[in-house]
Write an enzyme that holds these catalytic residues in place. Sequence first.
Site, PDB file in Angstrom:
ATOM      1  N   THR A 160       0.694  -1.276   0.013  1.00  0.00           N
ATOM      2  CA  THR A 160       0.152   0.015   0.081  1.00  0.00           C
ATOM      3  C   THR A 160       0.942   1.324   0.081  1.00  0.00           C
ATOM      4  O   THR A 160       1.387   1.669  -0.920  1.00  0.00           O
ATOM      5  CB  THR A 160      -1.046  -0.131   1.301  1.00  0.00           C
ATOM      6  N   LYS A 186       3.995  -6.762   4.382  1.00  0.00           N
ATOM      7  CA  LYS A 186       3.772  -5.260   3.919  1.00  0.00           C
ATOM      8  C   LYS A 186       3.319  -4.859   5.123  1.00  0.00           C
ATOM      9  O   LYS A 186       3.055  -5.234   6.133  1.00  0.00           O
ATOM     10  CB  LYS A 186       2.533  -5.207   2.793  1.00  0.00           C
ATOM     11  N   THR A 197       1.626  -8.604  11.928  1.00  0.00           N
ATOM     12  CA  THR A 197       1.813  -7.230  11.354  1.00  0.00           C
ATOM     13  C   THR A 197       0.665  -7.319  10.473  1.00  0.00           C
ATOM     14  O   THR A 197      -0.377  -8.155  10.251  1.00  0.00           O
ATOM     15  CB  THR A 197       3.155  -7.412  10.256  1.00  0.00           C
ATOM     16  N   GLU A 283       6.676   4.518   7.451  1.00  0.00           N
ATOM     17  CA  GLU A 283       6.433   5.619   6.918  1.00  0.00           C
ATOM     18  C   GLU A 283       7.415   6.941   7.326  1.00  0.00           C
ATOM     19  O   GLU A 283       7.316   7.256   8.398  1.00  0.00           O
ATOM     20  CB  GLU A 283       4.749   6.112   7.051  1.00  0.00           C
ATOM     21  N   ASN A 407       0.563  10.673   5.984  1.00  0.00           N
ATOM     22  CA  ASN A 407      -0.565  10.449   6.264  1.00  0.00           C
ATOM     23  C   ASN A 407      -1.651  11.427   6.324  1.00  0.00           C
ATOM     24  O   ASN A 407      -2.832  11.073   6.393  1.00  0.00           O
ATOM     25  CB  ASN A 407      -0.564   9.943   7.761  1.00  0.00           C
ATOM     26  N   SER A 412      -5.791  11.229  -0.799  1.00  0.00           N
ATOM     27  CA  SER A 412      -6.015  12.270  -1.581  1.00  0.00           C
ATOM     28  C   SER A 412      -5.654  11.771  -2.897  1.00  0.00           C
ATOM     29  O   SER A 412      -4.788  11.107  -3.000  1.00  0.00           O
ATOM     30  CB  SER A 412      -5.212  13.749  -1.032  1.00  0.00           C
TER      31      SER A 412
END
Lengths: 412, 412
Positions: A160, A186, A197, A283, A407, A412
Site C-alpha cells: 500500500t 507489507k 503485522t 512511513e 498520512n 488524497s
Amino acid sequence: MAVNSPIPVASDLKPVAGIRLGHAEAGIRKANRKDVLVMELAPTATVAGVFTTNRFCAAPVQVCKAHLESSNMQAGPIRALVVNTGNANAGTGDAGLANANKTCEALAALLGCDASQILPFSTGVILEPLPVDRLIAGLPQAIANLQEDNWFAAAEAIMTTDTQPKAASASIVIGGKTVQMTGISKGAGMIKPNMATMLGYLAMDARIAQPVLDHLVKRTADKSFNCITIDGDTSTNDSFMLIATGAGSLEINDVDTPEYAELETAVIALAQKLAHMIIRDGEGATKFITVAVEEGSSVEECRKIAYSIAHSPLVKTAFFASDPNLGRILAAIGYAGVDDLDVSKLNLYLDDVWVARNGGRHPDYKEEDGQRVMKQSEITIRVRLARGNAEATVWTCDLSHDYVSINADYRS
Amino acid sequence: MAVNSPIPVASDLKPVAGIRLGHAEAGIRKANRKDVLVMELAPTATVAGVFTTNRFCAAPVQVCKAHLESSNMQAGPIRALVVNTGNANAGTGDAGLANANKTCEALAALLGCDASQILPFSTGVILEPLPVDRLIAGLPQAIANLQEDNWFAAAEAIMTTDTQPKAASASIVIGGKTVQMTGISKGAGMIKPNMATMLGYLAMDARIAQPVLDHLVKRTADKSFNCITIDGDTSTNDSFMLIATGAGSLEINDVDTPEYAELETAVIALAQKLAHMIIRDGEGATKFITVAVEEGSSVEECRKIAYSIAHSPLVKTAFFASDPNLGRILAAIGYAGVDDLDVSKLNLYLDDVWVARNGGRHPDYKEEDGQRVMKQSEITIRVRLARGNAEATVWTCDLSHDYVSINADYRS
C-alpha cells in the site's frame, strides 16, 4: 527509501514446492497496479495464523478465523489465500462480511473447492465499501498467472504505502532434509501489531502437523511481528500466516523434538527479517532503532517500557533530528506504567555510550558521544532496570516530516 | 499562533489579595528572557498540589511533595513558590535534589523563613545539571519586583516552547462574599498530564482549610488538566498548584456545604480554561479537538477510548490534513484495550454528522459532510458505546509538520 534495506532481488526469492502465486490488476482503488494476490496451496498443506486484537477487526479477519477453525474440524484443507489492497473491508458491518464471503465463494468456484477452504485478506482504507465485483472480476487473471516462481510480484501485489516490496528466502537442512522457506510482508503505517503485522505470509515446504504449526506461528509472531511498532496504531487487519505445503521431505509431528527446535530458530530468523523490513520502510523512516530493555522483573514490564520509548513522539522526533536530547527517553521510561520502578538504579546506553547511571546523567557522558551515535542510521537504545533477569526487544523507526506528509496526504 | 486563543490582556488579569509575583532574567538557558518566577504568599495562605505520576519525577517535584507534607505537619505555612524555565532538573540524581534544596534555602534566607516553607518548580530540558548559581543570583531581582499586579509577566516567565502566555481570571460571589481568582499555565509539548499539567497555578483570595483545598485540587485536576493531551508524553515535572491566600472574606472549612459546591464549579471552569489554552497552543496545533466518549460501562473505559483516539498519530495527521479518513478513529477505538467491546453497537459522530451506526458506515453518511466538519478549527468527536451511562471527555490537538519541526529543533 527504506533504511539500509535494499530491494529484494527476484532471483533470490526461492520457490516453495506446493504453493503457486498469481496476481491481478483489478482496479480496487487505482487503475494499473497489482492489487490482488492469490496463493494456491497443495492439498497436503497446513496453515496457521495469528490476527489483530483490534476489536474493530476487519470482515476478512473474521472470515479467516472461521475458515481456519472449520478446516481444523476436518471440513477440508485450506486450498488458497486471496489478498486485496486498496480497501481494508473494515468498519463495514454486515455488508463487509457478505463481501468477504462472496470473494471466497467466487475463488472456490474457480478452483473447484469449498468456500470454507479459502482465506481472504484485505488492506487499505477503512470504513469504505469493498468493490467486491471488481475484486471478483480480477480473480481469473490472477489464476491465469499462478506460478511457483512468482514471489517478487506477490510482494509487490500486497503493497500500500510501502515504498518497496518486502520478501526474503531461507533454507535449512534438518536431519539431512532440506526445508525451503520464503516469506513476504507489507506494512508502512498503522503498525503496532498485537498478534501480527498488517500482512505477513511465510511458506515452507515441510510437512507439519496442525498443532505444531499452531504453536510455531504464535512463537514466531511473538518474537518478530509482535515486537515492531511504527506509530502505535494497531491495524484492523493485521494477519500473519504460516504455511507448510507438505511438498518437501521433512515432517514434524511434535514440538518436543530437536528437529522442531531447529526449524523454529530458522522460521523466527526469517520472520524477524520480514518484520524488520516493515520498520526499515516505515512511513517517513530515516532510522532503524532497536530498543532493548534488560534486567526487568517480567517480560511484560520490559515490553511496557520498550513500547513507551518506541511510541514517544518526542523520542522519535529527537532521533529524526539526530539530537541527543536523551532526557526524553528517561521521561518515557518514567511514564511507562511500571508503578514500583526504582529509577535510582536504572542505567541507559545508546549503543556503546553510557548515558545515565543510577538514574542520573553519567558523569563521564559527553554530548558529542551521544551526538555521534544519534547521527547513525542504526541505533540501539539499551535500558538496564536492575530488578531481575527478564528482557524484551522492540524495533521501531523515527518520526519525520514525511510521516506527517504521507498520512496527511494518504487517500488524497 | 494558538487555535482561537487570543493573547491574554494584562489588565484583564486581576490581582489576588495575598499573593505577589516577581520575575527575573537569570540566564538559566538563554540570556535576555524572563526565566525565574517567585510567588510570595500571605502567612494565611493554604496551598495544595498534584504532581506528575512519572517515575522519573524531577528533583523539585520531590522537594515540593516533602515541603507540602511538612507544612501540613505544622512546620509553618508555605510562604513562596519559585519556578525556573530552561532546565527541568530531572534525571539529575542526588545533585539535582541538592540543587533544588539549595534554591529553597537561598529564597528562604531572602524572605526570612524556613527552606521547608518554599516550593520549587523547574521546566525545560531533562538530564542536564541545573545552573543553580545563576538561578540563585537571579532571586534578588525577582524579589525586587514583587507586585500583586504582575500576573501577565508571571505567565510569560514560565513559558518554554509556548508561543504565548496563558492566564485567566474569574470572580464569583458566594453568600455575598466575592472570591477573586487568577491562574497561569504553560504547556506546549510533553503534554499528557497524569495528575496535572506541566505547570499550572491557580490562586484565589478565599480562606480555605487545608483538607478542603486538598480535595478541591484533586477534583479540579481530574476535570481539567488531567483531561488534556498533546503527544501522550507525560512530563517529569507536571505540577498543578491551588493557592488560597486567605486574604479575602470567604472562608470554607467543609466540602459538604453549598458554598464549597459553588466554589468548586468556578475553580474547575477556570482550570479548564487554562488547560484548554495549553491545547490551543500545543506544539504545531492547528485544531482544537474535543473527544467525548459516552454510554460506557465505566469512566475508566471511556477515558481509555478517548485517549486512544487522542493519541493516534494517524487520527491526528488526518485532522491536520482536514481529511475525513474516519476509519482511523474506528481503528483507534478498536485497539484501546476494552476487551469485551461490542463494536456492532457503536455510533460515531463528527460534530452533527453521524458517521458510523452500529459499527459500520452510516448509510446516509456523505464524504462531503465529513469534509465540511474536518475543515473547522474546533471539532468534536463523539463516540456512543451503548453499554452504560459513564462518560469522559479529553481535549487534544492535531499533529502537524510544525510539531515535528519544533521537536526536532528544540535545544538546537
